[in-house]
Design an enzyme around this catalytic site. Structure first.
Site: not given
Length: 450
Positions: A83, A86-87, A163
């Site tokens: 993740h 991906e960022h 997040e």
């Protein structure tokens, strides 16, 4: 009474070699006279799998790339690295800054998005058909040429931690992480996709580069497009934007631990600062390739898939015990997960849970009536057809043929699979997957349920 004309669908698969690439063309021929969309596939010499479906009448294109690496392939100490990568690819590439990436498609009226799942990380765009080259160029750079700089990691780590905090403040998100952990324990299926605060803080640029080198190359990629696109045109665009000339990359398989779900039990996470008790009652579900999945989908829909479902009518409309009550399910290559989610006031949560169990127990013991089965088939057929109206959903379905070895099926073939569901199929699935006594109970809130 009008007579319904019989429609027969013929699926033809032709395999040919073009310039060293293997091309498989799947053609759905609909004898009713309607022009049926076709799925075409090319496996390029460098390992890149390319699929496209031309949709008559569309003026846009959905374009996406799936990386065959995600949470399922992480080690515990690197939880969340997929993740985070991906960022990080959005922070800058060889020729584009983060701002230029953000503007590249939005200024054309298009969109760009990415997400990390259990098994795949996906990058997707939706653009007008004339802007397909720009979409392929941007996503190609994100995948193949991210800068992955330390300064960007320092900044983006803070974003990921925010997040995680956002999820921590959202109990109807937390409860699903609690449920995954309860079902799968220390297996990566039970990992939070975002990782934990500790693992995210510990991840380094070297970790990102290592994952990128192992996974972000053509041999582990599936590209799919749907809408106003021709297959030869797509291949030309991919060639012109550098996709077809990239090296295949390391294809060493990721080690995967055997997966085994936990047995029935109950867990509670105490939270005194929220007004409701959030509940998930669920267990292991259907794997993606399981032949029972259409019967499962029908049951899941009738039990908790909308306002007409048994759970909604019983728990909300008849008893007034919850605003939200619904079923959920996820399917993976090796297993699946499913269950019921609801939230209710602490003093009524047990009553609401008991009502859910009554509905599930009835279905598990008695299955469906002929009338309910017929109604369920009508509803499921309608949902399947309506889901195929959008180019994005068609792109996703095209990608699944490669990601899971899923055969391409026309709409009429899908409807035939639904029509083939019988009462025996439903009874077997109901007993195995919907018996509440075989499920795991997790709750979050001021007061535990049992």
């Amino acid at each position: 009474m009008s007579a319904r004309r019989a429609v027969k669908t013929v699926a033809i698969v032709v395999v040919v070699a073009v310039d060293g690439a293997v091309v498989a063309v799947a053609i759905g021929a609909d004898t009713s006279g309607a022009q049926a969309p076709t799925l075409q596939r090319t496996d390029l010499p460098n390992g890149l799998t390319v699929l496209s479906e031309s949709v008559p009448g569309a003026r846009s294109v959905a374009f996406g790339a799936w990386v065959r690496a995600a949470t399922l392939h992480e080690r515990p100490e690197q939880m969340g690295v997929s993740h985070l990568l991906e960022h990080m690819v959005f922070k800058g590439t060889r020729t584009r800054t983060a701002q230029q990436i953000a503007l590249a498609l939005e200024t054309l009226g298009g969109s760009l998005d990415a997400y990390t799942e259990r098994e795949h990380t996906s990058y997707q765009a939706r653009v007008l058909d004339e802007h397909l080259p720009e979409a392929a160029s941007v996503i190609g750079e994100l995948i193949f040429e991210p800068l992955l700089r330390q300064a960007d990691l320092t900044l983006e780590r803070k974003v990921i931690l925010e997040e995680i905090s956002m999820v921590d403040d959202t109990p109807d998100d937390i409860i699903f992480d609690v449920h995954n952990r309860a079902v799968w324990g220390d297996h990566p299926h039970g990992f939070p996709i975002l990782g934990t605060r500790a693992t995210v803080k510990a991840l380094s640029v070297a970790d990102l580069h290592d994952l990128h080198e192992r996974a972000y190359h053509p041999g582990r990629l599936v590209v799919a497009a749907s809408g106003r696109v021709e297959h030869d045109q797509l291949l030309e665009v991919l060639h012109n934007t550098g996709w077809s000339t990239r090296a295949r990359g390391d294809m060493t398989p990721f080690p995967l631990d055997p997966v085994e779900a936990a047995g029935p039990h109950a867990e509670h996470v105490s939270r005194k600062d929220i007004a409701q008790t959030h509940i998930v009652l669920g267990s292991q579900g259907i794997a993606f390739g399981d032949s029972r999945r259409y019967a499962f989908a029908l049951l899941d829909m009738l039990i908790g898939g909308g306002m007409s479902s048994r759970l909604f009518q019983k728990v909300r409309e008849e008893l007034g015990l919850a605003y939200s009550v619904q079923t959920f399910s996820s399917s993976y290559a090796d297993t699946g997960a499913h269950g019921v989610y609801l939230a209710s006031a602490p003093d009524t949560a047990q009553e609401a849970l008991d009502a859910v169990r009554d509905v599930l127990r009835d279905v598990a013991a008695n299955g469906l009536s002929e009338a309910d089965l017929a109604a369920g088939k009508r509803q499921l057929r309608g949902q399947l057809v309506l889901s195929m109206e959008g180019v994005s959903s068609r792109m996703y379905r095209a990608a699944l043929t490669a990601l899971y070895g899923e055969p391409y099926r026309s709409i009429d073939e899908l409807k035939a699979l639904v029509d083939a569901i019988d009462l025996e199929h439903v009874r077997d699935v109901a007993r195995e997957f919907f018996d509440p006594d075989r499920q795991i109970l997790v709750s979050l809130g001021p007061k535990a349920v049992r």
